[in-house]
Write a protein that holds these residues in place. Sequence first.
Motif, PDB file in Angstrom:
ATOM      1  N   ALA A   1      39.250  49.191  38.369  1.00 54.59           N
ATOM      2  CA  ALA A   1      38.699  50.068  39.412  1.00 54.59           C
ATOM      3  C   ALA A   1      37.422  49.471  39.985  1.00 54.59           C
ATOM      4  N   ALA A   2      36.582  48.958  39.080  1.00 56.94           N
ATOM      5  CA  ALA A   2      35.329  48.357  39.526  1.00 56.94           C
ATOM      6  C   ALA A   2      35.602  47.179  40.455  1.00 56.94           C
ATOM      7  N   PHE A   3      36.527  46.343  40.048  1.00 56.85           N
ATOM      8  CA  PHE A   3      36.752  45.129  40.833  1.00 56.85           C
ATOM      9  C   PHE A   3      37.363  45.436  42.197  1.00 56.85           C
ATOM     10  N   GLU A   4      38.282  46.391  42.223  1.00 59.76           N
ATOM     11  CA  GLU A   4      38.851  46.818  43.513  1.00 59.76           C
ATOM     12  C   GLU A   4      37.742  47.258  44.470  1.00 59.76           C
ATOM     13  N   LEU A   5      36.828  48.055  43.938  1.00 60.93           N
ATOM     14  CA  LEU A   5      35.748  48.581  44.784  1.00 60.93           C
ATOM     15  C   LEU A   5      34.792  47.476  45.227  1.00 60.93           C
ATOM     16  N   PHE A   6      34.497  46.537  44.319  1.00 57.41           N
ATOM     17  CA  PHE A   6      33.604  45.432  44.688  1.00 57.41           C
ATOM     18  C   PHE A   6      34.192  44.653  45.863  1.00 57.41           C
ATOM     19  N   LEU A   7      35.519  44.447  45.815  1.00 59.25           N
ATOM     20  CA  LEU A   7      36.161  43.691  46.894  1.00 59.25           C
ATOM     21  C   LEU A   7      36.218  44.510  48.182  1.00 59.25           C
ATOM     22  N   GLU A   8      36.463  45.812  48.050  1.00 60.47           N
ATOM     23  CA  GLU A   8      36.588  46.665  49.232  1.00 60.47           C
ATOM     24  C   GLU A   8      35.244  46.908  49.920  1.00 60.47           C
TER      25      GLU A   8
ATOM     26  N   GLU B   1      27.225  44.751  35.951  1.00 68.95           N
ATOM     27  CA  GLU B   1      27.550  43.319  35.842  1.00 68.95           C
ATOM     28  C   GLU B   1      28.638  43.079  34.796  1.00 68.95           C
ATOM     29  N   ASP B   2      28.530  43.769  33.661  1.00 66.74           N
ATOM     30  CA  ASP B   2      29.477  43.526  32.578  1.00 66.74           C
ATOM     31  C   ASP B   2      30.915  43.851  32.971  1.00 66.74           C
ATOM     32  N   ALA B   3      31.075  44.795  33.881  1.00 65.20           N
ATOM     33  CA  ALA B   3      32.424  45.158  34.308  1.00 65.20           C
ATOM     34  C   ALA B   3      33.065  44.042  35.135  1.00 65.20           C
ATOM     35  N   VAL B   4      32.240  43.156  35.686  1.00 67.60           N
ATOM     36  CA  VAL B   4      32.771  42.022  36.460  1.00 67.60           C
ATOM     37  C   VAL B   4      33.308  40.944  35.524  1.00 67.60           C
ATOM     38  N   PHE B   5      32.743  40.859  34.338  1.00 66.73           N
ATOM     39  CA  PHE B   5      33.138  39.828  33.370  1.00 66.73           C
ATOM     40  C   PHE B   5      33.595  40.516  32.075  1.00 66.73           C
ATOM     41  N   PRO B   6      34.714  41.237  32.146  1.00 60.62           N
ATOM     42  CA  PRO B   6      35.050  42.081  30.991  1.00 60.62           C
ATOM     43  C   PRO B   6      35.509  41.295  29.760  1.00 60.62           C
ATOM     44  N   ASP B   7      35.873  40.010  29.914  1.00 59.07           N
ATOM     45  CA  ASP B   7      36.517  39.301  28.804  1.00 59.07           C
ATOM     46  C   ASP B   7      35.624  38.303  28.073  1.00 59.07           C
ATOM     47  N   HIS B   8      34.386  38.114  28.549  1.00 57.91           N
ATOM     48  CA  HIS B   8      33.554  37.083  27.925  1.00 57.91           C
ATOM     49  C   HIS B   8      33.183  37.421  26.482  1.00 57.91           C
ATOM     50  N   GLU B   9      32.945  38.711  26.203  1.00 56.97           N
ATOM     51  CA  GLU B   9      32.557  39.060  24.823  1.00 56.97           C
ATOM     52  C   GLU B   9      33.682  38.707  23.851  1.00 56.97           C
TER      53      GLU B   9
ATOM     54  N   SER C   1      40.471  35.547  38.756  1.00 58.06           N
ATOM     55  CA  SER C   1      39.398  34.585  38.502  1.00 58.06           C
ATOM     56  C   SER C   1      38.840  34.010  39.803  1.00 58.06           C
ATOM     57  N   VAL C   2      39.744  33.717  40.737  1.00 58.60           N
ATOM     58  CA  VAL C   2      39.303  33.142  42.014  1.00 58.60           C
ATOM     59  C   VAL C   2      38.510  34.176  42.819  1.00 58.60           C
ATOM     60  N   GLN C   3      39.025  35.409  42.849  1.00 58.42           N
ATOM     61  CA  GLN C   3      38.294  36.464  43.585  1.00 58.42           C
ATOM     62  C   GLN C   3      36.923  36.710  42.978  1.00 58.42           C
ATOM     63  N   ARG C   4      36.869  36.722  41.654  1.00 59.33           N
ATOM     64  CA  ARG C   4      35.585  36.942  40.999  1.00 59.33           C
ATOM     65  C   ARG C   4      34.632  35.785  41.258  1.00 59.33           C
ATOM     66  N   TYR C   5      35.165  34.573  41.275  1.00 53.43           N
ATOM     67  CA  TYR C   5      34.324  33.413  41.561  1.00 53.43           C
ATOM     68  C   TYR C   5      33.667  33.567  42.932  1.00 53.43           C
ATOM     69  N   ARG C   6      34.474  33.992  43.916  1.00 54.36           N
ATOM     70  CA  ARG C   6      33.927  34.170  45.275  1.00 54.36           C
ATOM     71  C   ARG C   6      32.863  35.274  45.303  1.00 54.36           C
ATOM     72  N   LEU C   7      33.163  36.349  44.591  1.00 52.39           N
ATOM     73  CA  LEU C   7      32.200  37.460  44.519  1.00 52.39           C
ATOM     74  C   LEU C   7      30.897  36.977  43.877  1.00 52.39           C
ATOM     75  N   THR C   8      31.026  36.210  42.807  1.00 53.42           N
ATOM     76  CA  THR C   8      29.842  35.741  42.076  1.00 53.42           C
ATOM     77  C   THR C   8      28.976  34.833  42.946  1.00 53.42           C
ATOM     78  N   ARG C   9      29.638  34.024  43.801  1.00 54.39           N
ATOM     79  CA  ARG C   9      28.860  33.146  44.700  1.00 54.39           C
ATOM     80  C   ARG C   9      27.977  33.962  45.637  1.00 54.39           C
ATOM     81  N   GLU C  10      28.420  35.179  45.958  1.00 53.37           N
ATOM     82  CA  GLU C  10      27.727  35.983  46.981  1.00 53.37           C
ATOM     83  C   GLU C  10      26.647  36.895  46.432  1.00 53.37           C
TER      84      GLU C  10
END
Lengths: 245, 245
Positions: free
Chosen positions: A8-15, A45-53, A94-103
Amino acid sequence: MREVLAEAAFELFLERGYEQTTVDDIVARAGVGRRSFFRYFPSKEDAVFPDHERCLADMTQFLAAAEYAADPVAAVCDAARLVLRMYAADPEFSVQRYRLTREVPGLRTYELSVVRRYERTLAGYLHGRYAGRPDGVLRADVIAAAVVAAHNNALRSWLRSGGEGDAETAVDHALGLVLDVWGSATTTATTPTCDTAAATADDTSGGSAIGGGAQGDDDVVVLVTRRGTPMWRVVQRIEAALEPR
Amino acid sequence: MREVLAEAAFELFLERGYEQTTVDDIVARAGVGRRSFFRYFPSKEDAVFPDHERCLADMTQFLAAAEYAADPVAAVCDAARLVLRMYAADPEFSVQRYRLTREVPGLRTYELSVVRRYERTLAGYLHGRYAGRPDGVLRADVIAAAVVAAHNNALRSWLRSGGEGDAETAVDHALGLVLDVWGSATTTATTPTCDTAAATADDTSGGSAIGGGAQGDDDVVVLVTRRGTPMWRVVQRIEAALEPR
């Protein structure tokens, strides 16, 4: 629930954009209460990278099991590959998140902290392996940083390309540069040019060849290898040659 | 004015703690208005590290002048030494700030960002120097990370010790490890030869013998060993043979 919230978080970040999305928006989209979010994620921030832990925990566990690996540098390279596999498991995300992270500067900073934690995990393992060795901690820190830089060079190229091509091959190649230089059998990176002329085995791809005579403890085994061959590979070949046949 | 503000800020951070000090407290101590603070520093974090921007500019300028330096790795090592010199110019301040940074997560994150900018500056120079070379960007990224890790290993040891001993010597030693491995003295190898195909198997006592030809990336190493030789001894011999001579 955790995945539902992250999606849900990621959908909203992109929208709407990252900054324009609040935790209230996320929980509304996921259909849960605000407290549920903070049960699973300490921050937005943590919701953007849910798998690192989980990946950090896997890495720690992997390295604990690799305590006696022949080549500590090969072990940390293998540990770094766990990160790549996490990204490669879902290329589109991963690609979408990479683009988001750049911004978003806040996400870049968060990412730096995560990268640092991976680096410290690899360095911690190498500290143990190099304990008592002169400059052991220095060597561990430098190798951990080199492994992370090589891994991230390949990972980011793959992400920038939009997830095209084989990420694992690219990361293997990048880590090869570090292994060639810091792996236990080697002094510098190599581009092999001459053949293992006198090798009695027929393998020409792996950089080393082993020939053995008759069986018995007094048999002579001849190993022909290029100077640049990583020690783990040399050991692997010798072990294969020495196995009872 | 900039220095007056930075000094007032730092005094207050030590007296009251970083989180407990506001920008209003800082400008009151310095005897200036709030707008003066933000004319010089974008944030409270920046007042803790007032010299990094100048040091980054110095580094960029230094590397621009080093465009044709004989050894690009030596050039980035020299550039990294500018950071050390900034810390060593005021040991007491540097040590106090190090302790403060360990305690405040926000400052650690800020520091990570600064370190990353130094690393990107060094990598950018190496990208130019390795342009057109296979794996040039990869090599540049890995070497920049290794230089930063070596530099910071020595710098942090010195800061942890309370600024005891000679920081420059420690950093020289640490950078030496990277120079030994990546500097042009070790990568400009001799012409590869294949003339070591015949094993120089004259060792009869230890169970294994190693022969190598001229030093270089593509050397062939020949190991002759008895089948019964323990693996650790084989590895020991190979490692001894492959050490830089």
